[in-house]
Design an enzyme around this catalytic site. Structure first.
Site, short mmCIF file in Angstrom:
data_model
loop_
_atom_site.label_atom_id
_atom_site.label_comp_id
_atom_site.label_asym_id
_atom_site.label_seq_id
_atom_site.Cartn_x
_atom_site.Cartn_y
_atom_site.Cartn_z
N HIS A 99 0.81 -1.22 0.00
CA HIS A 99 0.00 0.00 0.00
C HIS A 99 0.84 1.27 0.00
O HIS A 99 0.32 2.36 -0.24
CB HIS A 99 -0.94 0.00 1.21
CG HIS A 99 -2.00 -1.06 1.14
ND1 HIS A 99 -3.28 -0.81 0.70
CD2 HIS A 99 -1.95 -2.38 1.43
CE1 HIS A 99 -3.98 -1.93 0.73
NE2 HIS A 99 -3.20 -2.90 1.17
N ASP A 118 3.81 9.55 -1.14
CA ASP A 118 2.63 8.80 -0.71
C ASP A 118 2.35 7.70 -1.72
O ASP A 118 2.46 7.92 -2.93
CB ASP A 118 1.41 9.72 -0.62
CG ASP A 118 0.53 9.41 0.57
OD1 ASP A 118 0.55 8.26 1.04
OD2 ASP A 118 -0.19 10.31 1.04
#
Length: 463
Positions: free
Chosen positions: A163, A372
């Site tokens: 992730h 991110d």
């Protein structure tokens, strides 16, 4: 468990939170996370089990049933939580995989704990999975589980999804245990990344650091299997968020928020975990300078920044919290009006309904991480904002920037450039904002969390 599962999700945390009633009885309720929302229907359909830690150290909880699937708790001691989770996972891997925004720490005892806990997760998964079952391992806390699981249960179909970003080889090779981590991931049949660059970084690493044969997006493991690496950008329950934002409860809360903020003409909004990767220092400085230079008027403009507490025992996070408190206080003392600060800073967590209310009223959503994997806040804003008049300012270093190309893209390291883009987003012609927002909504509603899960699991079943 009475029977073994045909589909098993393995994650650091379970999808349930413990609730203790006033009379002392204990119950478990479903966690509100997006991953849970995506995978619960799949597990119920396939007869699933979820393997993970239940959140309390030094405690063993027996497996139990919840909403039609099995919960398999894995115990952690307080020392293991400190060394495996706070240590190796979040003070070694997290900064290393986020382009060393903070310096990673390398400690042998942390690695030993990581090894031990990953093996415990693999054993629990092997015991929970039925013959030929599909297993989906989640995220950076469990990078060794695929190989360990394959050694225990070669009959299983094993998928892994990362992730967070996967770093370039020049950074990854700092890791003293790089070989073990690579081999751990190669135990999977399919490894998923948020963006194509992550898959490419991984394949390049395998090509240069191992003797395995790489063919296009596959790695042939001699005498065993082929591990495929591909990008599967994660998304959200788009319609679910849109529906939530239109409920009477959320509309009423949004109106109360507007009243509380003094009905400003323009609301800038930031929503982040308090984490050094999120670019909070740079964002608050840029906003502060716009107020100090008179380009934004605190009489009619508010910057609302939510910073959810995170990893508060880790030293780097304590320092960040103190830095942000000081920075916000200094800016507000210089430019805040009487009764209303220019920056409304909330260091707290809020329920999903409150977040939807904030998304509804924000004229400009500011999502500017230094790095991110994806950043789902950007997609949540697009889904929740009721009109096409909103604006999304988005860091080019968020995975979401690869999909949300009509956002106002910014380099968060360039403070002057960020100030220019923030002003452009706030003052752009309505037709430009609406054109951009329509394109963003089309993207977010056309690529949902259900499609993400179905795409990954479909490819895994085809392996």
């Amino acid at each position: 468990m009475s029977e073994r599962a045909r589909f098993v999700v393995v994650a650091n945390r379970l999808p349930v939170d413990r609730v203790v009633a006033d009379d002392g009885t204990v119950d478990w309720r479903t966690s509100p996370g997006g991953l849970v929302t995506a995978l619960e229907p799949v597990m119920r359909r396939m007869g699933g089990a979820w393997v993970g830690w239940h959140g309390a150290p030094d405690e063993t909880v027996a497996p139990f049933q919840h909403d039609g699937y099995s919960i398999v708790p894995v115990p952690l001691s307080a020392e293991e939580y400190e060394e495996y989770y706070e240590g190796f996972s979040n003070a070694t891997l997290w900064p290393l995989f986020h382009d060393t925004v903070a310096f990673p720490e390398f400690h042998r005892e942390w690695w030993d704990a990581y090894l031990t806990v990953n093996r415990r997760f693999a054993v629990a998964t092997a015991e929970a999975a039925g013959d030929g079952a599909t297993v989906w391992v989640q995220d950076y806390q469990l990078l060794l589980v695929p190989q360990m699981l394959r050694e225990l249960r070669p009959d299983l179909k094993i998928g892994f999804f990362l992730h967070i970003p996967f770093p370039p080889i020049e950074l990854f090779q700092q890791l003293p245990w790089r070989g073990q981590i690579i081999e751990g991931l190669l135990g999977a049949d399919l490894v998923g990344f948020q963006v194509p660059g992550g898959a490419q970084n991984f394949l390049r690493l395998v090509r240069t650091r191992t003797r395995h044969r790489v063919e296009r997006d596959g790695v042939r493991i001699a005498g065993s299997h082929t591990c495929v690496a591909r990008a599967y950008p994660i998304s959200i329950d788009s319609q679910g968020f849109a529906d939530l934002a239109e409920t009477p409860e959320v509309i009423a809360e949004s109106e109360a928020l507007l009243e509380e903020l003094g009905h400003p003409k323009t609301i800038f909004l930031g929503v982040d975990r308090l984490d050094y990767t999120k670019g909070l220092r740079q964002r608050i400085r840029a906003m502060g300078e716009l107020f100090e230079e008179g380009k934004l008027d605190p009489a009619d403009t508010v910057f609302l920044q939510v910073a959810t507490p995170s990893r508060e025992r880790v030293e780097e996070y304590k320092k960040l919290r103190d830095d942000i408190d000081l920075l916000v206080g200094r800016i507000n003392s210089h430019v805040g009006g009487v009764g209303r600060p220019a920056i409304s800073y909330l260091h707290a967590g809020f329920p999903r309904t409150t977040m939807a209310a904030m998304y509804r009223i924000a004229n400009v959503m500011v999502v500017t991480p230094l790095r991110d994997g994806m950043n789902l806040v950007a997609k949540e804003y697009v889904a929740c904002h009721p009109s096409t008049n909103g604006a999304l300012v988005l860091s080019e270093f968020a995975g979401a920037a690869k999909e949300l190309k009509q956002a106002y893209i910014v380099n968060p390291y360039d403070l002057n450039g960020m100030k220019d883009v923030l002003m452009q987003a706030a003052t752009d012609a309505p037709r430009n904002r609406q054109r951009r927002m329509r394109a963003l909504k089309k993207q977010v509603f056309g690529h949902t969390i259900e499609q993400w899960a179905d795409n990954f699991l479909g490819d895994l079943e085809g392996r």
